[in-house]
Structure formats: C-alpha cells, structure tokens
Design an enzyme around this catalytic site. Structure first.
Site, PDB file in Angstrom:
ATOM      1  N   SER A  36       0.814  -1.406  -0.002  1.00  0.00           N
ATOM      2  CA  SER A  36      -0.024   0.076  -0.013  1.00  0.00           C
ATOM      3  C   SER A  36       0.942   1.326   0.106  1.00  0.00           C
ATOM      4  O   SER A  36       0.410   2.150  -0.446  1.00  0.00           O
ATOM      5  CB  SER A  36      -0.909  -0.074   1.245  1.00  0.00           C
ATOM      6  N   ARG A 104       4.970  -9.410   4.188  1.00  0.00           N
ATOM      7  CA  ARG A 104       3.548  -9.679   4.611  1.00  0.00           C
ATOM      8  C   ARG A 104       2.539  -9.769   3.136  1.00  0.00           C
ATOM      9  O   ARG A 104       1.702 -10.426   3.179  1.00  0.00           O
ATOM     10  CB  ARG A 104       3.085  -8.239   5.186  1.00  0.00           C
ATOM     11  N   GLU A 111      11.034  -9.010  -4.490  1.00  0.00           N
ATOM     12  CA  GLU A 111      11.438  -7.752  -4.068  1.00  0.00           C
ATOM     13  C   GLU A 111      12.981  -7.795  -3.776  1.00  0.00           C
ATOM     14  O   GLU A 111      13.770  -6.740  -3.756  1.00  0.00           O
ATOM     15  CB  GLU A 111      10.575  -7.672  -2.986  1.00  0.00           C
ATOM     16  N   LYS A 129       6.383   1.498  11.560  1.00  0.00           N
ATOM     17  CA  LYS A 129       7.292   0.225  10.968  1.00  0.00           C
ATOM     18  C   LYS A 129       8.369   0.290  11.717  1.00  0.00           C
ATOM     19  O   LYS A 129       9.366  -0.460  11.249  1.00  0.00           O
ATOM     20  CB  LYS A 129       7.073   0.362   9.464  1.00  0.00           C
TER      21      LYS A 129
HETATM   22  C1  5RP Z   1       5.203  -7.334   0.325  1.00  0.00           C
HETATM   23  C2  5RP Z   1       6.058  -6.317   1.380  1.00  0.00           C
HETATM   24  C3  5RP Z   1       5.662  -5.101   1.532  1.00  0.00           C
HETATM   25  O1  5RP Z   1       6.359  -4.042   0.991  1.00  0.00           O
HETATM   26  C4  5RP Z   1       5.275  -4.578   3.060  1.00  0.00           C
HETATM   27  O2  5RP Z   1       4.461  -5.824   3.433  1.00  0.00           O
HETATM   28  C5  5RP Z   1       4.803  -3.537   3.542  1.00  0.00           C
HETATM   29  O3  5RP Z   1       3.479  -3.335   2.948  1.00  0.00           O
HETATM   30  P1  5RP Z   1       2.592  -1.858   3.291  1.00  0.00           P
HETATM   31  O4  5RP Z   1       3.212  -0.895   2.318  1.00  0.00           O
HETATM   32  O5  5RP Z   1       1.273  -2.163   2.466  1.00  0.00           O
HETATM   33  O6  5RP Z   1       2.519  -1.679   4.517  1.00  0.00           O
HETATM   34  O7  5RP Z   1       7.086  -6.605   1.807  1.00  0.00           O
HETATM   35  O8  5RP Z   1       5.957  -8.502   0.172  1.00  0.00           O
END
Ligand code: 5RP
Length: 233
Positions: A36, A104, A111, A129
């Site tokens: 997001s 997540r 990535e 975070k």
């Molecule tokens: C996906 C990831 C995302 O970058 C991480 O979960 C952060 O997500 P968000 O910006 O929705 O909080 O690692 O695999």
C-alpha cells in the site's frame, strides 16, 4: 480495470510514498515494490510522467504490475534492465541499522531480487514500522515440495512457523512464483545477518523476508503520522 484499486488512505504512508519519488530522475529505471505504501509512490510517479518525466518501472509482483499498468507507468523486466537505478519498496519493520523485515504481501522473493539488482534501495514506511530491533514474524517463501522439512528446520531455530492460508480461498496462499509462505515467529532475533544466511541457505527455502545485506545502499523514508511530511531515518 480488472482489479480493485480501493484502499484506505493512510497519511503517513502517503507522505512517505510521495516523498520517495523526489529521488527519481528523468530516464531512470525504477524497481516498483509491492504494497500500500509503494502505491502512493506509483501515483506520484504517474503524476510526474503526465508532466513529462520518462522512466521505466520494474514491477516486483502481479499486484505492482497491474497497478502500474493502470496508472500508465511504462514497464519492463529485469531481463531488459538487470541493474535498475533505484528501487522503491515498503517494509513491515525497519531497525535503526536499516535492516528490514518484508513479505507481509508475499512478494519478498522478487522484491529481494530487485533490491539486490538496484543501485539504490528506497524504503518507504510510516512511523509505526520503525523499531530499535527486528523481532516478530519473518515470512519465508518455501518450495511446496519441501515445506515439512523446512518447517522442522525453522522450529529447530526456536521459531514457530505457520503456513499462510488465504482469506478468500481455502488452503495455502500461493505466491506469484507458485510457492508457499511460512510466517515464522521468532521470540528474538539476536543476529539478523546470521539468521538471514541460515534461512536462505536451507534447501527448500526460496528466500526469507529478512533484508540485512542492502543497508549500505538503503535510504529509509518515514512518513509522519499526520501526513505533514516525511524524514529520512
Ligand atoms: C510485500 C512487502 C510490503 O512491502 C510490506 O508488506 C509493506 O506493505 P505496506 O506498504 O502495504 O504496509 O514486503 O511483500
């Protein structure tokens, strides 16, 4: 549009995502992370493209690809551009040394490939975070063939692994690469570098959500909770 672009607007995430795009220059190849927070960066990129900026995006997931296409961001792959100038991505946890837990969203392997390949890694997060130390759930992408042996290895490391299940389908979540995810709760992570090496070297593990090797080229942009701006960690 064949997918939903609906989302809750989190001011901290929006501030971080938009701020990261200030680092993007004309002609760059830009890794596009998943989640997001990166979506706000993509929205800002699309605005700048509308204004004449020329870039090429390398998406890290089907989600990133679909969103970027909808926003009109030109795309290519790591085969076309093996060394992107910059990658913009989110994270689930960032420590004071810029080490990360990611995954997540289940896109950790692609990535990690893009983060490794890129010249610079820009991590966009909200203030919630940031932590002094990494701890908690580390997602690990696992070859379905080896899920039980891997699960035992992870238990031997003192963690509690749980197979990630879908919320809108029965059974395990399948990643973009056709694998499973184990969400592994570690009571403490004393040596994140060592743990990443051990996990990533376990046969059957595709990759772990620990990102400890990119700190030298990482910039972490933290969005203020009220959305009034962002700062570098
Ligand atoms: C996906 C990831 C995302 O970058 C991480 O979960 C952060 O997500 P968000 O910006 O929705 O909080 O690692 O695999």
């Amino acid at each position: 549009m064949i997918f939903s672009m609906k989302r809750r607007v989190d001011p901290g995430k929006r501030a971080a995502g938009r701020s990261a795009v200030e680092m993007v220059e004309d002609g760059m190849v830009v890794g596009l992370g998943t989640g997001s927070t990166v979506f706000f960066a993509m929205e800002r990129l699309a605005e700048r493209i509308e204004g004449g900026l020329s870039i090429t995006g390398i998406p890290t997931s089907y989600q990133a690809e679909n969103r970027a296409r909808t926003l009109g961001i030109p795309l290519a792959t790591l085969q076309d551009h093996p060394s992107p100038d910059i990658a913009i991505d989110g994270a689930d946890l960032v420590d004071s040394h810029k080490r990360l837990i990611k995954g997540r969203g289940g896109a950790l392997t692609r990535e990690k490939c893009v983060a490794h390949a890129a010249e610079r890694l820009v991590i966009v997060v909200d203030q919630g975070k940031c932590a002094q130390k990494l701890a908690g759930v580390v997602p690990i992408e696992v070859l379905p063939f080896a899920v039980l042996p891997v699960l035992r290895c992870i238990e031997d490391l003192g963690a509690q692994p749980v197979l990630r299940e879908g919320s809108v389908r029965d059974g395990p979540v399948i990643t973009d690469n056709g694998n499973f995810i184990l969400d592994c709760t570690f009571p403490a992570i004393k040596d994140p570098e060592k743990l990443e090496i051990i996990l990533d070297a376990t046969p059957g593990v595709i990759s772990s959500g620990l990102f400890t090797r990119f700190t030298g080229k990482t910039v972490v942009i933290v969005g203020k909770a009220d959305g009034s701006g962002a700062f570098n960690l």
